[in-house]
Design an enzyme around this catalytic site. Sequence first.
Site, PDB file in Angstrom:
ATOM      1  CD  GLU A  77      -2.991  -1.247   0.595  1.00 23.16           C
ATOM      2  OE1 GLU A  77      -3.102  -0.414  -0.318  1.00 23.16           O
ATOM      3  OE2 GLU A  77      -3.841  -2.116   0.840  1.00 23.16           O
ATOM      4  CE1 TYR A 195      -0.170  -0.880   7.906  1.00 21.27           C
ATOM      5  CE2 TYR A 195       1.274  -1.684   9.636  1.00 21.27           C
ATOM      6  CZ  TYR A 195       0.939  -1.604   8.300  1.00 21.27           C
ATOM      7  OH  TYR A 195       1.719  -2.223   7.360  1.00 21.27           O
TER       8      TYR A 195
END
Length: 562
Positions: A77, A195
Amino acid sequence: MYNYERINPKAPKNIEKRHAYLIGGGIGSLSAAAFLIHDAHMPGENIHILESLDRLGGSMDGAGTAEKGYTARGGREIESHFECFSELFSFIPSLSDPKVSVLDEFHQLNIDEPIESHCRLVEKQGTPADFSSFGLSTKNALELAKLHMLTEEALGATTIEQYFTPEFFKTNFWYFWVTMFAFEPWHSVVEVKRYMERFMHLIDGMNRLKGILHTDYNQYDSLILPLITWLKQNGVQFAYGYTVTDIDFDFSNDTKTATGVHYSKDGKTGKISVTEDDLVLFTNGSMTQNTERGDFNTPAPLNRSDDKGCFSVWEKIAVKSPDFGHPEAFCSNIDKTKWMSFTITLKDDDIVFPHILNLTGDKPGMGGLVTIKDSSWLMSWVVPKHPHFIGQPDNVKVLWAYALNMDVPGDYIRKTYSECTGREMFEELLYHMGLKDSISEILSHTVNVIPAMMPYITSQFMPRVAGDRPNVIPSGSRNFGFLGQFAEIPHDCVFTVEYSVRSAMMAVYGLLGLEKPVEPVYPGWYDLRVLTKAAKTCLGVSSLKDIPLGLLLKNLEIGNLL
C-alpha cells in the site's frame, strides 16, 4: 523536511575512496544506493549490492509471460504521505519519458485515475455487502481510542486478540483492516496502534480505500525497474548469486565496526574485507524469504528449511551483540507468519472481467481490494490497471487474490487453502464471485494460476518488545547499519515501501554525517482535525458533542488531571 532543509549536502571526507556493501537486493538496498549517489556523492562504482538470487527487487516483484502466466506475490500500500518514498522517486527518471521523474508520472496517474472502491465487501456468492460504516459499537471505538493513548511499553507483547473484545472481530472495521494489511488475531497490537496513528488521516475513507495510491504497472515494472536502470547508469555494481553467510565485527572501545563480509558463490566461499571508512548495510529479514510457487495443477509447498537466508545471517550476528536484536521473535513460528497469494492469467476472457465490472462498478486499477466477507478462507481480490505487466497483450488479463485463513476447508473446494492447487483456489474464488455455473468455461480460457506460499510474509507483525528489532544504526556503530522491515523506526509502519526507504535514508545520512535531515514521519495523529475526524468516523457521529469523552478518559491519567 522543510524546503529550507532540502539541500544538496557537502560530500563526506574521502567519499570517492570509500565503498559501500549492501547485503540484499530489495528496495532497502536499492534506495540506500540511490541516496549514496544523490546525497552523499559516492561514486556508483564504489557501491556493491550483494544479492543471492538472479533478480533484484526483493518483495516488490512481478514477472512472467502471456504464454506461461504472470506472477506477483503482492503489492504494498502507498499513500501521499510516504515522504521518503516521494523524495527517492523525485530524482529517478521515468522509463517512458526521462524528462520527468517516476514521482511525476505516479502523481499524475493518481490524479487521473484515483482509487475509490464502490464495492469493498461482497457475500452470498457475488452479492455486494453493506460497507457504508465501520460497524463499531461505542465500546469498540473506545478500545481503539484507548489503544492510541497507551504507550508501546505498556502494551508490550500483547496480541490483537488479547487486547480487543470478541465482538470487535465481527465488525466491518476488522474486515477492512485485516484484509488491507494482512493482520491476524495473534499479531502484535502495537503494530495496530502504529498503523492506526500513521494512517489516521485516511481512516474516514478506509471503507472506500480513498487515499490509497497505485502504480501504472506492477510495482516491479513501475518502481524497481526505473530505479535499477538509474543505478546501472550511475555505475552501481550488482553482484548476483552472492549468498552472504556472516559478518565480522570489531567491538573494541565500545564501538561496532564491520570488518568483513563472508559469502558463498557457485559452491565457493569468500570474504570481502571492509575498512572502518566503508559502509556495510544489511537487510536483516525478508517477508518473502523462502517463497515457493505452484501452478494450475500443483500446490505451492511450504518451505520449512532451517536455511532462512537473511534471517539465518541475522541469527548469527545477533549473538555477537545485544544491540543487534532478537530474530527469534519474528522467524521462529512459520504457522503464524505464513500466507499465500495467487495470480490468475486469463486469455480472451469475456466472462470474469465483465462480471467483476458489473458487480463492483470499478474500472481496473481504480477499485482496490474486494473482500469476500463470508468466505471461510477470508479471500480478497484485486483487479489491477490493465496492462499490469510491460508487454502484456491486450487480450490477456491478470487478476490477483489472496486469503488469510490458511488451514480451514473452503466453502466450494473442501480442502484447506494451503493444500490447494492454483486451479482449486480459482474455482473457490469464482464460486464466491457468483460464477459457479461458468467455472468450466472460464477455466478453458485460463492460462495459469500461480500460487506463492510465503512462510514469513507477516513475520514483521509478530508480538515484540523494545530491542527485538535493532536500531537502523546500532549504538556505537561506526560503519554498519540495518535496512528494511526488521529494523526499528519509531512511529513508522512495517509492511510498507516507505519503511524500507526510510531505513535507507536514516542509515546513509546517519553513518556519513550528512547535514540533511531525514524526512520526518507525517505526524497526523497530533493534528486535532485528524483526530476529530477519525473519532467521529469510528463512533459514527456527526458532531463532537456526541463523543462520550467521560467514557473515553475513564481510568486514564489525563482524565484524572482534567
